[in-house]
Design an enzyme around this catalytic site. Structure first.
Site, PDB file in Angstrom:
ATOM      1  N   CYS A   2       0.852  -1.184   0.000  1.00 27.26           N
ATOM      2  CA  CYS A   2       0.000   0.000   0.000  1.00 27.26           C
ATOM      3  C   CYS A   2       0.887   1.232   0.000  1.00 27.26           C
ATOM      4  CB  CYS A   2      -0.893   0.012   1.234  1.00 27.26           C
ATOM      5  SG  CYS A   2      -1.912  -1.464   1.429  1.00 27.26           S
ATOM      6  N   ARG A  27       1.194   1.579  -5.982  1.00 25.81           N
ATOM      7  CA  ARG A  27       1.365   0.651  -4.862  1.00 25.81           C
ATOM      8  C   ARG A  27       0.042   0.078  -4.380  1.00 25.81           C
ATOM      9  NH1 ARG A  27       6.261   0.932  -2.297  1.00 25.81           N
ATOM     10  NH2 ARG A  27       5.317   0.122  -0.401  1.00 25.81           N
ATOM     11  N   TRP A  74      -3.835  -1.590  -1.231  1.00 23.54           N
ATOM     12  CA  TRP A  74      -3.797  -2.866  -1.946  1.00 23.54           C
ATOM     13  C   TRP A  74      -4.258  -3.902  -0.935  1.00 23.54           C
ATOM     14  CZ3 TRP A  74      -3.254  -4.373  -6.846  1.00 23.54           C
ATOM     15  CH2 TRP A  74      -2.964  -5.711  -7.105  1.00 23.54           C
ATOM     16  N   ASN A 100       1.172   0.245   6.027  1.00 26.46           N
ATOM     17  CA  ASN A 100       1.589  -0.587   4.907  1.00 26.46           C
ATOM     18  C   ASN A 100       2.277  -1.810   5.490  1.00 26.46           C
ATOM     19  OD1 ASN A 100       2.525  -1.666   2.455  1.00 26.46           O
ATOM     20  ND2 ASN A 100       4.365  -0.399   2.492  1.00 26.46           N
ATOM     21  N   GLY A 101       1.770  -3.003   5.170  1.00 35.44           N
ATOM     22  CA  GLY A 101       2.369  -4.230   5.687  1.00 35.44           C
ATOM     23  C   GLY A 101       1.309  -5.185   6.183  1.00 35.44           C
ATOM     24  N   GLU A 482       8.531 -20.689 -19.124  1.00 42.35           N
ATOM     25  CA  GLU A 482       8.337 -19.322 -18.643  1.00 42.35           C
ATOM     26  C   GLU A 482       9.427 -18.395 -19.164  1.00 42.35           C
ATOM     27  OE1 GLU A 482       7.117 -15.864 -16.618  1.00 42.35           O
ATOM     28  OE2 GLU A 482       6.119 -17.607 -17.488  1.00 42.35           O
ATOM     29  N   LYS A 486       8.813 -15.024 -21.463  1.00 44.18           N
ATOM     30  CA  LYS A 486       9.308 -13.701 -21.088  1.00 44.18           C
ATOM     31  C   LYS A 486      10.102 -13.074 -22.226  1.00 44.18           C
ATOM     32  CE  LYS A 486       7.510 -12.893 -17.442  1.00 44.18           C
ATOM     33  NZ  LYS A 486       6.449 -13.598 -18.158  1.00 44.18           N
ATOM     34  N   GLU A 489       7.833 -12.104 -25.303  1.00 43.49           N
ATOM     35  CA  GLU A 489       6.816 -11.072 -25.128  1.00 43.49           C
ATOM     36  C   GLU A 489       7.401  -9.671 -25.005  1.00 43.49           C
ATOM     37  OE1 GLU A 489       4.274 -11.556 -21.696  1.00 43.49           O
ATOM     38  OE2 GLU A 489       5.912 -12.218 -20.435  1.00 43.49           O
ATOM     39  N   HIS A 505      13.774 -35.665 -31.604  1.00 38.98           N
ATOM     40  CA  HIS A 505      12.532 -36.006 -32.293  1.00 38.98           C
ATOM     41  C   HIS A 505      12.064 -34.879 -33.213  1.00 38.98           C
ATOM     42  CE1 HIS A 505      12.045 -39.711 -30.057  1.00 38.98           C
ATOM     43  NE2 HIS A 505      12.364 -39.051 -28.957  1.00 38.98           N
ATOM     44  N   LYS A 604      -2.042  -6.000 -19.527  1.00 41.07           N
ATOM     45  CA  LYS A 604      -1.707  -6.596 -18.237  1.00 41.07           C
ATOM     46  C   LYS A 604      -2.756  -7.614 -17.800  1.00 41.07           C
ATOM     47  CE  LYS A 604       0.804  -7.082 -14.595  1.00 41.07           C
ATOM     48  NZ  LYS A 604       2.061  -7.840 -14.738  1.00 41.07           N
TER      49      LYS A 604
END
Length: 609
Positions: A2, A27, A74, A100-101, A482, A486, A489, A505, A604
């Site tokens: 946050c 945030r 958040w 925040n936390g 993955e 990355k 993209e 193969h 996103k």
């Protein structure tokens, strides 16, 4: 994650707080609020939604005071709502707090305070702090805050004001960022430098276990025990755009470096203090219900699907339950066999991915229980799933996911161990060993990030190639997929990932002189076979970067470049080996002059099928 701001001076606090919150909205952006000492009393205005909702309320009923605190949220504890928004106050509305936390022992503190007559209105952990300070307050807000934080366990950055002492703003830091801005006749607090940069470039950066007392005429720094701290001011010479990214050139690079914190936050209070067991209070299934599971389906899209491939391996190896992993866009259309003995795990960073939502609803329609792994409290996936495992990665701005993906890995490790404990499919000593290794990951990632220059040099060598291949076996193959995603993209280099054993193969036909290959060889039981596959591509002229555990002597003899990762359990290596692949994609994109944070054609959150 946050964002908090605070102001004390002679200007209108409301305007400065809102301006600061705009700089911190990255945030957190599901709700916002301010508390201002206004006309002799504390006034609190809060609103669910983006900051514009709060601005609308303040325009209708402005606050004229010159000291206040603000927050953009958040959500972690409690869904996004007006009442769960910060700032929080005690019952008498005399103390106001922004936070925040995560407070890990808030439930025990809340129960204690309820017995003492306190009444709670929100679902948050933060409201406990305002009540606790009020309970300890005897006319000195600084002492009350010091006494309160000694009772708190967890991570917190706090801003506190008291109606009876409108000449003080108290700030505390423990494992969450907090800075102090020093001005002329006015002073500020913020979660990040951008919040105060329009007003001052002179900053104190608080360290863990430190607090600050701000008045209009100065700032004093203390330890939590009350010892005075002497520190030089830090003068900021960045521009505002750079400051919003924490000094990093791009949000993606910032988020890669935020992964150790995301790992710690996602583990949070889910591991007992003695490090022997995993606790998952958010999973409401009883032990008997967990024992009825006969098969697991993991359903997700893109990067989240790749996390699911690791999750499949974790659950099968530890809990010994068969697992299928599906891309969500295909799941419904293959007529999956689902029963009441099926556990479906859906994974979505945003919690709004259309295909994943559709899969969730189909699974529930057929009688399956659904667990969601998501980064957004109150999202559609979180609301509709039967159980929710929240990843506490914080907002992710760059389109290419990094810390959200690795936080999903941590969530799978935790759930896999939790399921294993319940089913008793592994010895307690093995579970304890895995937990110990899990807790070591954040520090190991910090070490790994120190090899960024080596990865950058390799990225610059391959940046002009049109094709590139990733290979690996077992969990290395999951990570290879993955890494390949990355790279393609954000660099737009055509990239493919293959199981190493499949090279002969067909894929070997594509290997010719100079073709770059990224070879992952972190799985000890598969190392010799992987090494043989690497020699197959080097014999055909491939230019190879290998990834192996520290201390490896063999792989370096067969490849052109080597990146080593800290040694850990084989099952946990994906949480480490993916980091250099993230950096590889970042630096390759940079070398090609692309917009790293906003790659072409991509969004996103994918909210259409």
């Amino acid at each position: 994650m946050c964002g908090i701001v605070g102001y004390i001076g002679s200007s209108k606090a409301q305007d400065i707080l809102v301006e600061g919150l705009k700089k911190l909205e990255y945030r957190g952006y599901d709700s916002a609020g301010v508390a201002v000492y206004n006309g002799g009393r504390l006034e609190v205005v809060k609103a669910k939604g983006r900051l514009a909702e709060l601005e609308g309320k303040l325009e209708a009923a402005p606050l004229s005071g010159t000291i206040g605190i603000g927050h953009t949220r958040w959500a972690t504890h409690g869904k996004p709502s007006d009442v769960n928004s910060h700032p929080h106050v005690d019952n008498e509305r005399k103390i106001s707090v922004v936070h925040n936390g995560i407070i890990e022992n808030y439930i025990a503190l809340k129960e204690e305070l309820i017995e003492r007559g306190h009444r709670f209105v929100s679902e948050t952990d933060t409201e406990v702090i305002s009540h606790l300070i009020a309970d300890l307050y005897e006319g000195d807000i600084v002492r009350a805050v010091q006494a309160a934080v000694k009772r708190l366990r967890g991570a917190y950055a706090l801003g506190v004001i008291a109606e009876e002492e409108p000449d003080k703003l108290v700030a505390v830091r423990n494992a969450s960022p907090l800075i102090i801005g020093v001005g002329d006749g006015e002073n500020f607090i913020g979660s990040d430098i951008p919040a105060v940069l329009p007003h001052t470039r002179d900053i104190y950066i608080l360290k863990d276990g430190e607090m600050a007392v701000l008045t209009r005429n100065g700032v004093e720094l203390f330890t939590l025990e009350g010892n005075i701290i002497s520190r030089e001011l830090f003068h900021v010479d960045w521009d505002l755009t750079t400051a919003e990214k924490g000094g990093y050139d791009h949000f993606m690079l910032k988020e890669i470096h935020e992964q150790p914190k995301a790992y710690r936050d996602t583990m949070g209070s889910r591991i007992t203090e003695d490090g022997k067991r995993v606790v998952m209070n958010e999973v409401k299934m009883t032990a008997d219900e967990l024992r009825t599971i006969r098969h697991v389906h993991i359903v997700a899209c893109g990067t989240a699907y790749h996390a699911g491939l690791v999750g499949k391996n974790v659950i099968e190896r530890l809990a010994r339950i068969p697992v299928e992993a599906d891309v969500a866009s295909e799941y419904r259309y293959r007529a999956p066999i689902i029963s009441k003995e099926t556990l479906v795990i859906v994974v979505s960073q945003s919690g709004e991915t259309a295909d994943t939502l559709a899969a969730l609803r189909e699974a529930q329609r057929q009688g399956a229980r659904v667990i969601a792994i998501t980064n957004v409290v109150g999202s559609s996936v979180a609301r509709e799933a039967d159980d929710v495992i929240t990843t506490w990665a914080g907002p992710e701005i760059a389109v290419a996911s990094t810390k959200a993906y690795t936080s999903q890995l941590i969530a799978f490790y935790l759930f896999g161990l939790y399921l294993t404990q319940t089913l008793e499919t592994q010895e307690p000593a093995m579970i304890e060993e895995a937990i110990t290794a899990l807790r070591a990951l954040p520090e190991q990632v910090e070490t790994l990030l120190g090899q960024a220059d080596t990865v950058k040099a390799f990225a610059e060598k391959i940046a002009n190639h049109d094709d590139l291949f990733f290979i690996g076996r077992g969990l290395d193959y999951a990570v290879a997929q993955e890494g390949s995603l990355k790279l393609k993209e954000i660099s737009y280099i055509h990239s493919e990932a293959y199981a190493s054993g499949e090279l002969k193969h067909g894929t070997l036909a594509l290997i010719e002189d100079g073709v770059p290959v990224i070879a992952l060889a972190t799985q000890q039981e598969l190392f010799e076979k992987t090494l043989s596959n690497i020699k197959e591509v080097t014999a055909r002229g491939a230019y190879v970067m290998g990834i192996a555990p520290e201390g490896d002597q063999e792989l370096a003899k067969s490849v052109d470049e080597v990146i080593t990762i800290p040694r850990t359990l084989g099952l946990l290596t994906p949480a480490l080996s993916v980091v250099p692949l993230q950096l590889l994609a970042y630096y390759a994109s940079l070398a090609r002059g692309n917009d790293v944070d906003k790659p072409r054609n991509l969004a996103k959150s994918v909210t259409v099928e």
